[in-house]
Design an enzyme around this catalytic site. Structure first.
Site, PDB file in Angstrom:
ATOM      1  N   SER A  57       0.555  -1.339   0.210  1.00 54.91           N
ATOM      2  CA  SER A  57       0.138   0.035  -0.464  1.00 54.91           C
ATOM      3  C   SER A  57       0.877   1.329  -0.447  1.00 54.91           C
ATOM      4  O   SER A  57       1.533   1.478  -1.124  1.00 54.91           O
ATOM      5  CB  SER A  57      -1.169  -0.169   0.981  1.00 54.91           C
ATOM      6  OG  SER A  57      -1.680   1.222   1.052  1.00 54.91           O
ATOM      7  N   ASP A  83       9.522   4.869 -10.610  1.00 52.18           N
ATOM      8  CA  ASP A  83       9.592   6.324 -11.813  1.00 52.18           C
ATOM      9  C   ASP A  83       9.896   7.415 -12.048  1.00 52.18           C
ATOM     10  O   ASP A  83      10.117   7.247 -13.086  1.00 52.18           O
ATOM     11  CB  ASP A  83       6.911   6.181 -11.914  1.00 52.18           C
ATOM     12  CG  ASP A  83       7.053   4.767 -11.651  1.00 52.18           C
ATOM     13  OD1 ASP A  83       7.610   3.621 -11.311  1.00 52.18           O
ATOM     14  OD2 ASP A  83       6.083   4.867 -11.995  1.00 52.18           O
ATOM     15  N   LYS A 137      -0.886  -3.662  -3.554  1.00 52.22           N
ATOM     16  CA  LYS A 137      -1.883  -3.555  -2.984  1.00 52.22           C
ATOM     17  C   LYS A 137      -1.477  -2.024  -3.654  1.00 52.22           C
ATOM     18  O   LYS A 137      -1.433  -1.067  -3.232  1.00 52.22           O
ATOM     19  CB  LYS A 137      -2.591  -3.614  -1.706  1.00 52.22           C
ATOM     20  CG  LYS A 137      -2.904  -2.350  -1.203  1.00 52.22           C
ATOM     21  CD  LYS A 137      -3.357  -3.205   0.299  1.00 52.22           C
ATOM     22  CE  LYS A 137      -4.910  -1.945   0.446  1.00 52.22           C
ATOM     23  NZ  LYS A 137      -5.394  -0.537   0.031  1.00 52.22           N
TER      24      LYS A 137
END
Length: 545
Positions: free
Chosen positions: A300, A311, A325
């Site tokens: 999470s 990224d 998740k």
């Protein structure tokens, strides 16, 4: 005006009575199947069924429990992370997510049926009143707290209370053979989510976060400032075993590492509405080397931070593939003190990937897929990680990353052997309790150490180790002698935690921690000095489906 009021109020009352009689007639349990306000309403059908059971069923039934089961069954049909929290559990859940509770501020074991203080919370209510390690708390306001028949939750309930409320404790101090009374005023006691922080090297700090609660960002900022004051120009952020928490807290933490305008994540709900979150540029640690440690239990909010940095080509993600998740829940009050945490959107990392595992075959299959990682070799070799070619994404610098089923680290570190992991798991409960029993008999010996001298000088001797083997060999089938050095490290770390603090515990363990050692290796060999580190793992290592 008076005469008009005299006329209006009887009319209103009569009208209300008429409506009440109408509704009452409709609620009679022998009426027809016609609905009160709507026709063919499944919602009304469920309410009716519960009312029938409550009023007409032949035996007494706790309809509250029926409601709990019904709600849970409904939520299980949705996704694995929409959950119902009954009223009886809300206090504990709320305390954990808020990051504090009101109590006397002691960590304790029920040792030989008595509350035995492991360590009072520093600067907490008991600490300020002189409660010490090893003290036994026998009574609270005249109520007995010791004995085999006293449940642990009852003990906790007697020690908690309203802020500022006094409680008279009767305490036995073993090392002085002294019985005394002390009045402690209950106060707010923090539940730390920044578990530990210290300097790994002269210029690299280490900071471990165990969940994302309301207080986590404040704790994180305070720890980060202190590390910087100690000379930290690089950071190892440990998010292993962190199950997540508040989305907003993860966003604030990610902002600390990213330049202004960088996308942190975006969310999308069922209507297609997209909400994007961008870095503000106010972070104190942007453009500095950062290593993020994750494993199969990082989920999470932990994955949000790891994904946003990965990224944006910031730092290096080290460890094993995270849980997977990618759903966002909102807490909704059901009106009786219970709540439902309902999934309301999905989140996506800056490249547009969702890392949510598939749950289309139900909750059992969902969690079985997690367990399958232990059996298919994925935790031992990066070559065993299966990824879908359709879920391939590229970062601005051209690094290949994958969606679906978690964050795949830039640098893979395998899990240990079954025996070594079993011993490591003992460090959470069994070893600390064993160490407490040892300290209870040898506490005076350790008075000669402060934290620094203990870390540098104390060595677990063979007698202590043999006592450990004797204590556990009858119940646990492990070749302890094959893991003597790591066990001695765990014993020393547990002693440090109980004698000093979590920072001493973590610092001792770091010397044998494979992921931390990998970070130190990478920092020495791969850092280019700009905050961006060479990626070791490439898509060529992965099995593409």
């Amino acid at each position: 005006m008076k005469r008009r009021n005299t006329f209006i109020w009887p009319t209103i009352i009569a009208l209300a009575l008429a409506i009440g009689i109408f509704i009452g007639g409709k609620l009679h349990f022998n009426d027809s199947s016609k609905k009160l306000f709507t026709k063919n309403s499944n919602k009304d059908k469920l309410n009716r069924l519960i009312d029938f059971i409550d009023y007409e069923y032949v035996d007494e039934v706790n309809t509250d429990s029926i409601v709990d089961v019904t709600v849970n069954n409904i939520l299980e049909k949705l996704d694995p992370h929409s959950v119902y929290i009954p009223k009886r559990d809300m206090t504990k859940v709320s305390e954990n997510m808020k990051g504090d509770f009101v109590g006397i501020g002691v960590n304790f074991y029920m040792y030989k049926d008595t509350i035995s203080v492991i360590r009072p919370v520093e600067d907490g209510p008991s600490y300020l009143k002189g409660i010490q390690q090893g003290d036994r708390i026998l009574m609270a306001d005249g109520d007995t707290l010791f004995g085999l028949g006293v449940p642990n939750d009852e003990v906790v309930k007697k020690l908690k209370g309203k802020k500022g409320s006094p409680v008279e404790l009767q305490v036995y101090r073993k090392k002085e053979d002294k019985l005394f009374k002390v009045v402690v005023e209950r106060d707010v006691v923090p539940i730390k989510s920044v578990e530990s922080y210290f300097m790994l090297t002269p210029d690299m700090g280490y900071l471990k976060v165990n969940r994302f609660a309301e207080s986590t960002y404040r704790e994180f900022k305070k720890a980060l400032r202190q590390l910087e004051a100690m000379g930290a120009k690089k950071l190892t952020l440990d998010l292993r075993d962190n199950p997540g928490g508040y989305l907003g807290i993860a966003e604030k933490m990610a902002d600390e590492f990213l330049s202004e305008g960088k996308l942190i994540l975006f969310t999308k709900n069922k209507r297609g509405k997209i909400d994007s979150v961008f870095a503000t540029g106010k972070g104190h640690f942007k453009n500095k080397p950062v290593y993020v440690l994750i494993n199969e239990k990082s989920a999470s909010a932990s994955e949000i931070i790891a994904g946003s940095l990965q990224d944006n080509d910031i730092g290096t993600i080290v460890g094993r593939r995270s849980f997977g998740k990618g759903l966002v829940q909102r807490e909704m009050d059901l009106g009786d003190g219970s709540v439902v945490r309902l999934t309301v959107s999905r989140y996506y990392t800056p490249t547009g990937r969702s890392i949510q595992k598939s749950y289309e075959n139900g909750n059992r299959d969902y969690y079985q897929k997690f367990m399958d990682r232990y059996h298919n070799g994925e935790l031992l070799s990066v070559d065993s990680i299966k990824v879908a070619d359709s879920l391939k994404f590229k970062t601005p610098k051209g690094k290949v990353v994958y969606g679906g089923g978690g964050i795949i680290p830039d640098v893979f570190v395998p899990i240990g052997s079954n025996e070594s992991e079993a011993i490591a798991s003992m460090n959470f409960q069994f070893i600390p309790f064993f160490v407490f029993t040892y300290l209870d008999e040898h506490r005076e010996y350790f008075d000669r150490f402060n934290k620094e001298s203990f870390i540098e000088e104390y060595v677990v001797d063979d007698i202590f180790f043999e006592n450990f083997v004797t204590y556990f060999s009858k119940s646990i089938n492990i070749d302890f002698y094959a893991h003597e050095e790591s066990i001695k490290t765990y014993l020393k770390a547990a002693l440090a935690a109980q004698l000093f603090d979590a920072n001493a515990h973590a610092k001792i363990l770091s010397g044998t921690d494979d992921m931390v050692l990998k970070v130190l290796e990478l920092d020495g060999a791969n850092s280019d000095g700009s905050g961006q580190n060479t990626t070791v793992l490439t898509d060529k290592n992965l099995e593409v489906e």
